[in-house]
Scaffold this motif. Sequence first.
Motif, mmCIF file in Angstrom:
data_model
loop_
_atom_site.group_PDB
_atom_site.id
_atom_site.type_symbol
_atom_site.label_atom_id
_atom_site.label_comp_id
_atom_site.label_asym_id
_atom_site.label_seq_id
_atom_site.Cartn_x
_atom_site.Cartn_y
_atom_site.Cartn_z
ATOM 1 N N PRO A 86 18.468 19.984 -43.876
ATOM 2 C CA PRO A 86 17.392 19.321 -44.624
ATOM 3 C C PRO A 86 17.427 19.681 -46.111
ATOM 4 O O PRO A 86 18.175 20.564 -46.528
ATOM 5 C CB PRO A 86 16.128 19.882 -43.967
ATOM 6 C CG PRO A 86 16.511 21.237 -43.496
ATOM 7 C CD PRO A 86 17.994 21.197 -43.201
ATOM 8 N N PHE A 87 16.612 18.990 -46.884
ATOM 9 C CA PHE A 87 16.366 19.286 -48.302
ATOM 10 C C PHE A 87 17.649 19.296 -49.141
ATOM 11 O O PHE A 87 17.813 20.142 -50.017
ATOM 12 C CB PHE A 87 15.580 20.601 -48.440
ATOM 13 C CG PHE A 87 14.305 20.598 -47.618
ATOM 14 C CD1 PHE A 87 13.266 19.737 -47.950
ATOM 15 C CD2 PHE A 87 14.165 21.408 -46.494
ATOM 16 C CE1 PHE A 87 12.101 19.706 -47.185
ATOM 17 C CE2 PHE A 87 13.003 21.373 -45.720
ATOM 18 C CZ PHE A 87 11.974 20.524 -46.067
ATOM 19 N N THR B 148 24.443 19.260 -32.266
ATOM 20 C CA THR B 148 23.747 18.740 -33.450
ATOM 21 C C THR B 148 23.348 19.849 -34.416
ATOM 22 O O THR B 148 22.969 20.944 -34.001
ATOM 23 C CB THR B 148 22.490 17.957 -33.041
ATOM 24 O OG1 THR B 148 21.592 18.844 -32.369
ATOM 25 C CG2 THR B 148 22.832 16.802 -32.114
ATOM 26 N N TYR B 149 23.457 19.554 -35.699
ATOM 27 C CA TYR B 149 23.054 20.470 -36.765
ATOM 28 C C TYR B 149 22.190 19.722 -37.761
ATOM 29 O O TYR B 149 22.461 18.568 -38.071
ATOM 30 C CB TYR B 149 24.276 21.037 -37.488
ATOM 31 C CG TYR B 149 25.193 21.801 -36.569
ATOM 32 C CD1 TYR B 149 24.994 23.152 -36.324
ATOM 33 C CD2 TYR B 149 26.239 21.146 -35.924
ATOM 34 C CE1 TYR B 149 25.823 23.846 -35.464
ATOM 35 C CE2 TYR B 149 27.078 21.834 -35.058
ATOM 36 C CZ TYR B 149 26.867 23.186 -34.834
ATOM 37 O OH TYR B 149 27.679 23.866 -33.982
ATOM 38 N N ARG B 150 21.168 20.403 -38.246
ATOM 39 C CA ARG B 150 20.228 19.790 -39.184
ATOM 40 C C ARG B 150 20.435 20.412 -40.565
ATOM 41 O O ARG B 150 20.427 21.635 -40.687
ATOM 42 C CB ARG B 150 18.816 20.077 -38.672
ATOM 43 C CG ARG B 150 17.677 19.442 -39.408
ATOM 44 C CD ARG B 150 16.345 19.939 -38.806
ATOM 45 N NE ARG B 150 16.309 19.729 -37.375
ATOM 46 C CZ ARG B 150 16.148 20.692 -36.474
ATOM 47 N NH1 ARG B 150 15.978 21.939 -36.833
ATOM 48 N NH2 ARG B 150 16.136 20.403 -35.190
ATOM 49 N N THR C 93 12.783 16.391 -44.836
ATOM 50 C CA THR C 93 12.780 17.218 -43.626
ATOM 51 C C THR C 93 13.937 16.928 -42.679
ATOM 52 O O THR C 93 14.282 17.756 -41.843
ATOM 53 C CB THR C 93 11.497 16.963 -42.819
ATOM 54 O OG1 THR C 93 11.443 15.571 -42.484
ATOM 55 C CG2 THR C 93 10.273 17.349 -43.614
ATOM 56 N N ILE D 298 13.644 14.498 -40.473
ATOM 57 C CA ILE D 298 13.030 13.944 -39.266
ATOM 58 C C ILE D 298 13.492 12.513 -39.018
ATOM 59 O O ILE D 298 13.811 12.142 -37.886
ATOM 60 C CB ILE D 298 11.490 14.005 -39.374
ATOM 61 C CG1 ILE D 298 11.041 15.461 -39.297
ATOM 62 C CG2 ILE D 298 10.830 13.185 -38.275
ATOM 63 C CD1 ILE D 298 9.583 15.670 -39.594
ATOM 64 N N THR D 299 13.538 11.704 -40.070
ATOM 65 C CA THR D 299 13.978 10.319 -39.895
ATOM 66 C C THR D 299 15.425 10.287 -39.399
ATOM 67 O O THR D 299 15.745 9.563 -38.454
ATOM 68 C CB THR D 299 13.854 9.534 -41.213
ATOM 69 O OG1 THR D 299 12.519 9.645 -41.692
ATOM 70 C CG2 THR D 299 14.179 8.070 -41.009
ATOM 71 N N ARG E 203 30.293 22.908 -44.907
ATOM 72 C CA ARG E 203 29.971 23.150 -43.485
ATOM 73 C C ARG E 203 30.630 22.097 -42.607
ATOM 74 O O ARG E 203 31.139 22.409 -41.525
ATOM 75 C CB ARG E 203 28.453 23.076 -43.258
ATOM 76 C CG ARG E 203 27.728 24.358 -43.607
ATOM 77 C CD ARG E 203 26.251 24.306 -43.211
ATOM 78 N NE ARG E 203 26.027 24.278 -41.763
ATOM 79 C CZ ARG E 203 24.815 24.187 -41.205
ATOM 80 N NH1 ARG E 203 23.742 24.105 -41.975
ATOM 81 N NH2 ARG E 203 24.686 24.161 -39.884
ATOM 82 N N GLU F 105 17.100 12.542 -37.765
ATOM 83 C CA GLU F 105 17.223 13.041 -36.397
ATOM 84 C C GLU F 105 16.620 12.057 -35.401
ATOM 85 O O GLU F 105 17.143 11.878 -34.299
ATOM 86 C CB GLU F 105 16.550 14.418 -36.290
ATOM 87 C CG GLU F 105 16.961 15.161 -35.043
ATOM 88 C CD GLU F 105 16.766 16.671 -35.148
ATOM 89 O OE1 GLU F 105 16.486 17.180 -36.246
ATOM 90 O OE2 GLU F 105 16.895 17.345 -34.111
ATOM 91 N N THR F 106 15.522 11.406 -35.784
ATOM 92 C CA THR F 106 14.892 10.450 -34.879
ATOM 93 C C THR F 106 15.829 9.290 -34.582
ATOM 94 O O THR F 106 16.061 8.936 -33.420
ATOM 95 C CB THR F 106 13.577 9.908 -35.484
ATOM 96 O OG1 THR F 106 12.717 11.011 -35.732
ATOM 97 C CG2 THR F 106 12.890 8.953 -34.521
#
Lengths: 271, 271
Positions: free
Chosen positions: B38-39, B34-36, B12, B14-15, B52, B17-18
């Motif tokens: 995931p997967f 910030t850009y996420r 995900t 989450i880790t 990217r 980003e946290t």
Amino acid sequence: MRRTIFYISDGTGITAETIGHSVLTQFDDVQFDTYRIPFVDSAEHAEAAVLRIKTLYAQTGARPIVVNTVIDPALSEILASSGALMMDVFAPFIEPLENELGVKRKLSIGKAHGLVNFAEYEARINATNYALTHDDGANFNYADADVILVGVSRSGKTPTCLYMALHFGVKAANYPLTDEDLEKLELPKRLVPYRARLYGLSIDANRLAQVREARKPNSRYATLAQCRWELDQADRLLRRENIPWLNTTHTSIEEIGSKILSSLGIDKQMY
Amino acid sequence: MRRTIFYISDGTGITAETIGHSVLTQFDDVQFDTYRIPFVDSAEHAEAAVLRIKTLYAQTGARPIVVNTVIDPALSEILASSGALMMDVFAPFIEPLENELGVKRKLSIGKAHGLVNFAEYEARINATNYALTHDDGANFNYADADVILVGVSRSGKTPTCLYMALHFGVKAANYPLTDEDLEKLELPKRLVPYRARLYGLSIDANRLAQVREARKPNSRYATLAQCRWELDQADRLLRRENIPWLNTTHTSIEEIGSKILSSLGIDKQMY
């Protein structure tokens, strides 16, 4: 094999526990007993933590592991005197970042999950209220919705909406497909204007029947036949209307939320 | 100064980003975009991420920073070819842990926030349903409650209950103190049997009036006088009954939740 982990932080301990949990899942032969010691923001609190660690070390005979996000190096030094294996979460990243950015970090404690940006915080709380008031067809005014989850009853819509609201400040509504919607195989009229914000949730029929049985034992609602019919019709409807969807059976709300936000191009910061 | 951060994960994110968020709050002179992503679980996805990153590098002229929790070293190598500053979250901890535990870690991806332990996951979802059905005095049967939050309307009870339920699987109910309770200055009878599980939430009167005004404009409910009276009486009641409490005005739900669980000695694992 059993080992003891302490998550120690000058704030909530969420960062320590998140990374600790992620690292430990890579060692699944070991059973970990975990303890959280938050708000360690003084020498006194650090000494108290050391005492707890030393006591457990003596009791178990195995060296405890400390996942540490305390920012003040003086407090980390006190914690290290416990004899535990210290995993300092921030230490490896500070120097490379300071070099890259050309500025020194500030030793401000407990900020990561504290109330720093009030407007952002309010957006989360408002989004949570929005999810509660737009849950399960309670309010069909979707003009402000960032996303509207669509699916049969108990397919996972409500927890997913609450998660996205609490952690991303996303206004997430959900619409439960009714038997009437499913018979017609048409997108309900009230959803048509918001087509671009719709996302479908599905689930395996056996699992759905189990969840419904726990909620309403011996009801028609919980029969496998009824669950199968609803899910078949819902899948047909979502495909026909070209609405993105996913099966939640083996997927956590964190994964579902992450996939929905990616799919709809919602790039909000996580709290 | 502006810099770009990519949170990249095989799950995900989450880790990533946290921890990234925690580190970056220590550099508050810098503005981070910030850009996420995931997967990222295949070479193809990693190559797409590299593209990217490189594109943004070319556009901004500033070297992007990648916070990386991808477990497969081959994929991390592809990501590093982007030229970004790589912050590999797990790398610093794996070797010390392998040495300490005497076992090698397993390269199983996306586990941290995936659906690994079904019973635990079900406990979270059940706790969330419990919080929803025991919200705001909707159901006074508190026999199964792990904690019952007590406070005046809009003091922060509902989001805190939902947070504790979603992330700790804690069955959290909440009881809104009524004018009648506040006049009597007595613990409502229905709460007496659960005294050890009660926790009070308070809030500053000005802030409460502001929140209520947004909800019910120009109501008596939202006047500063009414808010002050309710809060004074509630504080008096909680002190007299020796119920632990805290003021939520400058406190995030993560902090409130963490303090409540510590105070009541609830040491559940965080999800």
